[in-house]
Motif scaffolding. Sequence first.
Motif, PDB file in Angstrom:
ATOM      1  N   ASN A  87       7.296  -3.501   3.203  1.00 19.28           N
ATOM      2  CA  ASN A  87       8.145  -2.675   3.778  1.00 19.28           C
ATOM      3  C   ASN A  87       9.113  -2.193   2.349  1.00 19.28           C
ATOM      4  O   ASN A  87       9.448  -0.798   2.505  1.00 19.28           O
ATOM      5  CB  ASN A  87       9.128  -3.070   4.685  1.00 19.28           C
ATOM      6  CG  ASN A  87       8.450  -3.215   6.109  1.00 19.28           C
ATOM      7  OD1 ASN A  87       7.337  -2.576   6.353  1.00 19.28           O
ATOM      8  ND2 ASN A  87       8.844  -4.043   6.967  1.00 19.28           N
ATOM      9  N   ASP A  88       9.454  -2.802   1.669  1.00 17.41           N
ATOM     10  CA  ASP A  88      10.315  -2.317   0.463  1.00 17.41           C
ATOM     11  C   ASP A  88       9.575  -1.924  -0.611  1.00 17.41           C
ATOM     12  O   ASP A  88      10.080  -1.108  -1.477  1.00 17.41           O
ATOM     13  CB  ASP A  88      11.115  -3.746  -0.087  1.00 17.41           C
ATOM     14  CG  ASP A  88      12.077  -4.325   0.906  1.00 17.41           C
ATOM     15  OD1 ASP A  88      12.403  -3.473   1.856  1.00 17.41           O
ATOM     16  OD2 ASP A  88      12.511  -5.408   0.717  1.00 17.41           O
ATOM     17  N   ASN A  89       8.139  -2.077  -0.557  1.00 15.86           N
ATOM     18  CA  ASN A  89       7.367  -1.761  -1.706  1.00 15.86           C
ATOM     19  C   ASN A  89       5.830  -1.127  -1.351  1.00 15.86           C
ATOM     20  O   ASN A  89       4.877  -1.693  -1.587  1.00 15.86           O
ATOM     21  CB  ASN A  89       7.166  -2.739  -2.825  1.00 15.86           C
ATOM     22  CG  ASN A  89       8.315  -3.507  -3.245  1.00 15.86           C
ATOM     23  OD1 ASN A  89       9.130  -2.926  -3.984  1.00 15.86           O
ATOM     24  ND2 ASN A  89       8.766  -4.653  -2.546  1.00 15.86           N
ATOM     25  N   LYS A  90       6.092  -0.239  -0.222  1.00 18.87           N
ATOM     26  CA  LYS A  90       4.707   0.214   0.414  1.00 18.87           C
ATOM     27  C   LYS A  90       3.656   0.633  -0.518  1.00 18.87           C
ATOM     28  O   LYS A  90       2.554   0.193  -0.471  1.00 18.87           O
ATOM     29  CB  LYS A  90       5.141   1.273   1.487  1.00 18.87           C
ATOM     30  CG  LYS A  90       5.903   0.800   2.712  1.00 18.87           C
ATOM     31  CD  LYS A  90       6.063   1.760   3.677  1.00 18.87           C
ATOM     32  CE  LYS A  90       6.662   1.130   4.883  1.00 18.87           C
ATOM     33  NZ  LYS A  90       6.065   0.317   5.672  1.00 18.87           N
ATOM     34  N   SER A  91       3.728   1.501  -1.481  1.00 19.20           N
ATOM     35  CA  SER A  91       2.942   1.979  -2.503  1.00 19.20           C
ATOM     36  C   SER A  91       2.310   1.019  -3.217  1.00 19.20           C
ATOM     37  O   SER A  91       1.296   0.947  -3.499  1.00 19.20           O
ATOM     38  CB  SER A  91       3.305   3.354  -3.041  1.00 19.20           C
ATOM     39  OG  SER A  91       4.584   2.913  -3.926  1.00 19.20           O
ATOM     40  N   GLN A  92       3.166   0.094  -3.642  1.00 21.00           N
ATOM     41  CA  GLN A  92       2.712  -0.804  -4.504  1.00 21.00           C
ATOM     42  C   GLN A  92       2.024  -2.285  -3.884  1.00 21.00           C
ATOM     43  O   GLN A  92       1.354  -2.965  -4.633  1.00 21.00           O
ATOM     44  CB  GLN A  92       4.023  -1.303  -5.517  1.00 21.00           C
ATOM     45  CG  GLN A  92       4.712  -0.416  -6.306  1.00 21.00           C
ATOM     46  CD  GLN A  92       5.928  -0.025  -5.620  1.00 21.00           C
ATOM     47  OE1 GLN A  92       5.978   0.214  -4.225  1.00 21.00           O
ATOM     48  NE2 GLN A  92       6.670   0.642  -6.329  1.00 21.00           N
ATOM     49  N   CYS A  93       2.314  -2.214  -2.744  1.00 20.34           N
ATOM     50  CA  CYS A  93       1.812  -3.510  -1.980  1.00 20.34           C
ATOM     51  C   CYS A  93       0.808  -2.955  -0.563  1.00 20.34           C
ATOM     52  O   CYS A  93       0.765  -3.941   0.068  1.00 20.34           O
ATOM     53  CB  CYS A  93       3.018  -4.379  -1.538  1.00 20.34           C
ATOM     54  SG  CYS A  93       4.111  -4.897  -2.909  1.00 20.34           S
ATOM     55  N   LYS A  94       0.108  -1.950  -1.116  1.00 18.74           N
ATOM     56  CA  LYS A  94      -0.631  -1.512   0.243  1.00 18.74           C
ATOM     57  C   LYS A  94      -1.744  -2.645   0.512  1.00 18.74           C
ATOM     58  O   LYS A  94      -2.345  -2.956   1.544  1.00 18.74           O
ATOM     59  CB  LYS A  94      -1.425  -0.265  -0.243  1.00 18.74           C
ATOM     60  CG  LYS A  94      -1.914   0.401   0.896  1.00 18.74           C
ATOM     61  CD  LYS A  94      -2.612   1.705   0.610  1.00 18.74           C
ATOM     62  CE  LYS A  94      -3.221   2.326   1.752  1.00 18.74           C
ATOM     63  NZ  LYS A  94      -3.864   3.701   1.489  1.00 18.74           N
TER      64      LYS A  94
END
Length: 206
Positions: A87-94
Amino acid sequence: GINAEYGILKINKKKLSNMSVSASFSLGELKSKLDLIEKEKNSIQTQEFLEMFKVLVKFFDVLGISPLKFVKDDLNSKICIIEEVLNDNKSQCKTLSSMIAFEQSNNIHLEKKSGTWNLVRLRRALEFITTFLDEVRNLDVSVANAASSAYNKSLANIHPWAIRRLFEVQDEIEAQNHISEIILQIQPLLRSIYELYDDFALSDLK
């Protein structure tokens, strides 16, 4: 292994009559969630993996063994941590792969609140459940032997009563078919997660 993580669980046989089963766990629902997950190591979607695991942890309710509540609660905490990371890093942790790469590049992958650290714990649970289901899917094997073998190979000393209760939730043949399909789904998923940690030189992370 997962044994070391949670310790050996001993079941008091006198308490067996008080153990209950949660009908909220469904082998069919678990299979459906697994069907949605791409098994190729770089394509495993983090959110889909977590949604599958939320169903998977209900498995411990089916066993009806009180000491396993600790295991379930612990796994739920790992799921929450990874969900917070996502949730804090949606684009980096997809994907699981991008999550590990992101955390490693920021040198936070070894922190106890990292997704990388907690994914290892979920992987151990996958190993236990796969081993357990593999033992019970062959109805020609005695329940007692299946329980003993599952304990020796993975997490806990599962009493035969618990295994019988697993099959009471739904039709035995249907359950057996689902179990075989679930194992076939989890095995490549596990291999991919192991390969991810190898790719990032994190195979020693326990």
